[in-house]
Design a protein around this motif. Structure first.
Motif, PDB file in Angstrom:
ATOM      1  N   THR A  23       0.807  -1.213   0.000  1.00 28.32           N
ATOM      2  CA  THR A  23       0.000   0.000   0.000  1.00 28.32           C
ATOM      3  C   THR A  23       0.847   1.272   0.000  1.00 28.32           C
ATOM      4  OG1 THR A  23      -1.523   1.324   1.356  1.00 28.32           O
ATOM      5  CG2 THR A  23      -0.184  -0.283   2.519  1.00 28.32           C
ATOM      6  N   ALA A  24       0.287   2.316  -0.565  1.00 29.92           N
ATOM      7  CA  ALA A  24       0.963   3.613  -0.571  1.00 29.92           C
ATOM      8  C   ALA A  24       0.985   4.243   0.814  1.00 29.92           C
ATOM      9  CB  ALA A  24       0.280   4.543  -1.559  1.00 29.92           C
ATOM     10  N   GLN A  25       0.182   3.658   1.710  1.00 29.50           N
ATOM     11  CA  GLN A  25       0.174   4.138   3.101  1.00 29.50           C
ATOM     12  C   GLN A  25       1.240   3.407   3.927  1.00 29.50           C
ATOM     13  OE1 GLN A  25      -1.828   6.759   4.251  1.00 29.50           O
ATOM     14  NE2 GLN A  25      -2.147   6.968   2.059  1.00 29.50           N
ATOM     15  N   ASN A  26       2.160   2.703   3.231  1.00 32.31           N
ATOM     16  CA  ASN A  26       3.171   1.886   3.922  1.00 32.31           C
ATOM     17  C   ASN A  26       3.911   2.643   5.021  1.00 32.31           C
ATOM     18  OD1 ASN A  26       4.567   3.458   2.074  1.00 32.31           O
ATOM     19  ND2 ASN A  26       5.283   1.737   0.830  1.00 32.31           N
ATOM     20  N   ILE A  27       4.428   3.802   4.678  1.00 32.22           N
ATOM     21  CA  ILE A  27       5.255   4.483   5.681  1.00 32.22           C
ATOM     22  C   ILE A  27       4.413   5.266   6.704  1.00 32.22           C
ATOM     23  CG2 ILE A  27       7.457   4.599   4.437  1.00 32.22           C
ATOM     24  CD1 ILE A  27       5.751   7.741   4.459  1.00 32.22           C
ATOM     25  N   VAL A  28       3.132   5.453   6.391  1.00 33.02           N
ATOM     26  CA  VAL A  28       2.273   6.091   7.388  1.00 33.02           C
ATOM     27  C   VAL A  28       2.055   5.130   8.555  1.00 33.02           C
ATOM     28  CG1 VAL A  28       0.014   7.105   7.842  1.00 33.02           C
ATOM     29  CG2 VAL A  28       1.119   7.499   5.646  1.00 33.02           C
ATOM     30  N   ILE A  29       1.574   3.926   8.219  1.00 28.54           N
ATOM     31  CA  ILE A  29       1.312   2.935   9.276  1.00 28.54           C
ATOM     32  C   ILE A  29       2.639   2.391   9.810  1.00 28.54           C
ATOM     33  CG2 ILE A  29      -0.013   0.865   9.879  1.00 28.54           C
ATOM     34  CD1 ILE A  29      -1.542   1.352   7.161  1.00 28.54           C
ATOM     35  N   GLY A  30       3.555   2.099   8.890  1.00 25.26           N
ATOM     36  CA  GLY A  30       4.850   1.552   9.297  1.00 25.26           C
ATOM     37  C   GLY A  30       5.652   2.523  10.147  1.00 25.26           C
ATOM     38  N   GLY A  31       5.337   3.818  10.012  1.00 25.99           N
ATOM     39  CA  GLY A  31       6.028   4.834  10.803  1.00 25.99           C
ATOM     40  C   GLY A  31       5.873   4.624  12.292  1.00 25.99           C
ATOM     41  N   ALA A  32       4.842   3.883  12.667  1.00 26.99           N
ATOM     42  CA  ALA A  32       4.633   3.596  14.089  1.00 26.99           C
ATOM     43  C   ALA A  32       5.848   2.885  14.687  1.00 26.99           C
ATOM     44  CB  ALA A  32       3.378   2.751  14.275  1.00 26.99           C
ATOM     45  N   ALA A  33       6.478   2.027  13.867  1.00 30.85           N
ATOM     46  CA  ALA A  33       7.641   1.281  14.374  1.00 30.85           C
ATOM     47  C   ALA A  33       8.750   2.233  14.815  1.00 30.85           C
ATOM     48  CB  ALA A  33       8.149   0.326  13.310  1.00 30.85           C
TER      49      ALA A  33
END
Lengths: 312, 53
Positions: free
Chosen positions: A151-161
């Motif tokens: 997904t193009a939202q990869n780094i939005v959600i993944g940013g949580a890490a």
């Protein structure tokens, strides 16, 4: 000089041959630059936490958090070797460059993951260890294996890490999660999208070649610029929240307002300037400044906590 | 009589890399020993003297 054990039975290494990895390749797997940011933000979480933990135990806890972050970087490089090989920014990494077998990176990452979590449990508490384990899982599995290519939202959600370290640091000191640590989490969480999308605007071809659905590749430059601006508008006031809540002092208040205003200004420039070298420069400036922004905010919090006059 | 297994002879460069990896591993293992020793000391603190005899 030669020893008998210099002659390795072929059967043992039939698939791979002797390892070609150097020590510095293992260090590269840890993503030292990312690790330094993790150490810094986790340290701020630890220093702000209202707890009386011996500095030596706190230092060991911080080391565990750093190693845990490095471990997730190694697992990321193991899984992503195929796409890393296609991007100019990452093709020199040990696995895609052929200096290291994928299995070596996997084993290294797994051993460090387990070791850092268990040692953090011994040095601090199970809550911090569980949060560190979740952070590694989130980055290596949720982000790297699932979101990044989907997904193009990869780094939005993944940013949580990347946003978890202050929470882990706080938990290492107190055994709990607090509103303050969640605010620090949110600052990094909302900072991540404009930071990475600015980089993606500078090097869009890299992600396209690798087939990674970064926002500029999937939705185009204009939509990316709009999203960068939206997140920057959310981030700038969020950066001031520690001052509003009282765990950031006057210095932090002034710094966060000024730094947030400049962040917004640069995001506006990225939004407006859309063609030619000036557009690339605007994106590059925002990317470079975003690193400074996060550093300055957390450094202000750290400075205030370290140099605070008791009773004032 | 069983045939002897084929051998791989390491090059000078491979030997050097393996040596540095081994040294790094030794340093890390030594560091872990020191780390857990210190960790134990500071976790126990003064409680060693306070335990019921």
């Amino acid at each position: 000089m030669s020893f008998a054990h210099d002659q390795i039975p072929l059967a043992a290494d039939a698939a791979t041959g002797p390892s070609r990895a150097e020590v510095r390749d293992f260090v590269t797997l840890l993503k030292p630059r990312v690790m330094s940011l993790v150490v810094f933000t986790a340290l701020v979480g630890m220093v702000l936490a209202p707890a009386d933990v011996h500095p030596v135990l706190a230092a060991i806890s911080l080391l565990c958090i750093a190693i845990g972050a490095g471990a997730s970087g190694a697992l990321n490089m193991w899984w992503d070797a195929d796409i890393d090989a296609k991007m100019t920014r990452t093709r020199g990494r040990p696995v895609p460059a052929g200096r290291m077998e994928p299995g070596e990176a996997l084993a290294f990452g797994m051993v460090l993951s387990c070791g850092s979590v268990l040692t953090l449990y011994l040095a601090a508490n199970w809550q911090a260890a569980a949060l560190l384990a979740f952070t590694i899982f989130f980055y290596a599995v949720i982000y790297t294996m699932w979101l990044k290519r989907w997904t193009a939202q990869n780094i939005v959600i993944g940013g949580a890490a990347g946003a978890f370290p202050p929470i882990v640091g706080w938990a290492a000191m107190t055994g709990s999660v607090s509103v303050e640590s969640i605010v620090l989490f949110l600052i990094i969480f909302f900072w991540t999208p404009p930071h990475f999308w600015a980089l993606a605007l500078v090097k869009p071809g890299d992600y396209e070649r690798a087939g990674v659905p970064m926002l500029p590749v999937v939705a185009g430059g204009d939509e990316t610029r709009r999203q960068i601006l939206i997140y920057s508008v959310l981030l700038a006031p969020l950066g001031v929240v520690p001052y509003v809540m009282g765990f950031g002092g006057l210095v932090y208040g002034v710094v966060s307002v000024a730094a947030g205003a400049l962040f917004l200004l640069l995001a506006m420039r990225v939004f407006r300037v859309r063609t030619g070298d000036a557009a690339v420069k605007a994106a590059r400036d925002l990317f470079a400044y975003s690193i400074l922004y996060l550093f300055v905010l957390f450094a202000a919090l750290l400075g205030e906590a370290v140099f605070a006059v008791p009773g004032v | 009589m069983a045939e002897e297994p084929k051998k791989v002879v390491l090059t000078e460069e491979q030997q050097r890399r393996r040596r540095t990896r081994n040294i790094a591993m030794a340093v890390i293992l030594g560091g872990l020993v020191v780390l857990f020793y210190i960790l134990t000391l500071f976790k126990l603190g003064g409680n060693v003297a306070n335990r019921p005899m």
